[in-house]
Design an enzyme around this catalytic site. Sequence first.
Site, PDB file in Angstrom:
ATOM      1  N   GLU A  91      29.829  48.991  41.616  1.00  0.00           N
ATOM      2  CA  GLU A  91      30.094  49.781  42.825  1.00  0.00           C
ATOM      3  C   GLU A  91      30.751  51.128  42.517  1.00  0.00           C
ATOM      4  OE1 GLU A  91      30.601  46.622  42.297  1.00  0.00           O
ATOM      5  OE2 GLU A  91      30.170  45.412  44.068  1.00  0.00           O
ATOM      6  N   HIS A 122      31.857  48.784  36.380  1.00  0.00           N
ATOM      7  CA  HIS A 122      31.837  48.122  37.699  1.00  0.00           C
ATOM      8  C   HIS A 122      30.716  48.738  38.532  1.00  0.00           C
ATOM      9  CE1 HIS A 122      33.428  46.458  41.468  1.00  0.00           C
ATOM     10  NE2 HIS A 122      33.671  47.654  41.950  1.00  0.00           N
ATOM     11  N   GLU A 153      38.788  42.612  40.220  1.00  0.00           N
ATOM     12  CA  GLU A 153      37.788  41.962  41.057  1.00  0.00           C
ATOM     13  C   GLU A 153      37.565  40.533  40.582  1.00  0.00           C
ATOM     14  OE1 GLU A 153      33.402  43.391  42.466  1.00  0.00           O
ATOM     15  OE2 GLU A 153      33.703  43.279  40.310  1.00  0.00           O
ATOM     16  N   HIS A 159      35.935  37.320  39.283  1.00  0.00           N
ATOM     17  CA  HIS A 159      34.772  37.041  38.442  1.00  0.00           C
ATOM     18  C   HIS A 159      34.616  35.532  38.294  1.00  0.00           C
ATOM     19  CE1 HIS A 159      34.657  41.320  37.555  1.00  0.00           C
ATOM     20  NE2 HIS A 159      33.523  41.146  36.932  1.00  0.00           N
ATOM     21  N   GLU A 161      28.335  39.374  31.464  1.00  0.00           N
ATOM     22  CA  GLU A 161      29.788  39.589  31.457  1.00  0.00           C
ATOM     23  C   GLU A 161      30.527  38.424  30.796  1.00  0.00           C
ATOM     24  OE1 GLU A 161      31.056  42.595  34.948  1.00  0.00           O
ATOM     25  OE2 GLU A 161      30.647  40.563  35.634  1.00  0.00           O
ATOM     26  N   ASP A 183      35.947  43.817  34.395  1.00  0.00           N
ATOM     27  CA  ASP A 183      35.377  45.175  34.460  1.00  0.00           C
ATOM     28  C   ASP A 183      36.281  46.220  33.808  1.00  0.00           C
ATOM     29  OD1 ASP A 183      33.373  43.916  35.834  1.00  0.00           O
ATOM     30  OD2 ASP A 183      33.783  44.869  37.766  1.00  0.00           O
ATOM     31  N   HIS A 236      26.708  39.696  38.102  1.00  0.00           N
ATOM     32  CA  HIS A 236      28.164  39.678  38.284  1.00  0.00           C
ATOM     33  C   HIS A 236      28.753  38.335  37.846  1.00  0.00           C
ATOM     34  CE1 HIS A 236      32.081  40.510  39.906  1.00  0.00           C
ATOM     35  NE2 HIS A 236      32.052  39.336  40.483  1.00  0.00           N
TER      36      HIS A 236
HETATM   37 ZN    ZN Z   1      32.162  42.621  36.463  1.00  0.00          ZN
HETATM   38 MN    MN Z   2      32.433  44.593  39.190  1.00  0.00          MN
END
Ligand code: ZN
Ligand code: MN
Length: 257
Positions: free
Chosen positions: A122, A120, A34, A36, A182, A45, A177
């Site tokens: 989701e 993650h 994903e 970032h 992170e 992630d 996010h």
């Molecule tokens: Zn992430």
């Molecule tokens: Mn994520």
Amino acid sequence: MMMDSVFLAELPWPEAQRRIAAGAPIFLPLGSTEQHGHHMAMNVDVVIPTAIAASVASEVGGLVAPTIAYGNRSQPRTGGGPAFPGTVNITAHTFSLLVKDVICDLHRQKVRRIVVLNGHYENIGPSIEGIELALDAIGRDRAADVTILRIDHWEMVRAETLARVFPDGYPGIELEHASVIETSMMLALRPELVDLDRALHDGPARFKPYDRYPRPAEEVPPSGVLSLTEGSSAEKGRWLLSDCETRIAEIVKREFA
Ligand code: ZN
Ligand code: MN
């Protein structure tokens, strides 16, 4: 040395068999591929829960199964959504079945202690569903000796640490996010995958408190970062990772005692 690895897939099978027979808890990290932002690689992630799992596994005599590197659909309000090239989404249905199949096959091999460690946002719902489907498949009456823990790593950070990391107030995990948590963890773990000079600083996002389909992209900052990266540091990353590792080790020792 190959025989010392905590990574299941790095062991020859007789060593995996020996450690499973000795009761090693198995960690299953859940990630995503994903975006970032402009300033980080797309495997954030994956890197973070895998690293935490490896650290805890080495402390408690556990093993880390291969990380699921594709995540349930990225959402605009929590991960930027599907509009960014490079993000590879799989459906909640597929994701939950992957989790279920891995747990069922570990169970078939007599693994009875499993820690699903999610990185993650989701994946929360589909990982719960995957565990429930696995218990359905195993049979609830036959699952009495099985313990599966499901942990979202960001829930392991202590309030005191959040207060130190965010002296001006914590924006909330959804907006985190590719932001300070992170980015700091990645600076601590894999600094070569972070380039803060590329950060666009176009956040924080201002989302409406509901979803709309098909979603407009304009509410997501063009960079893909939902909050801010200012204030990220490797030192903060180490505080955050230390909280995660310490608490997960405590939980695993208590739950699997
Ligand atoms: Zn992430
Ligand atoms: Mn994520």
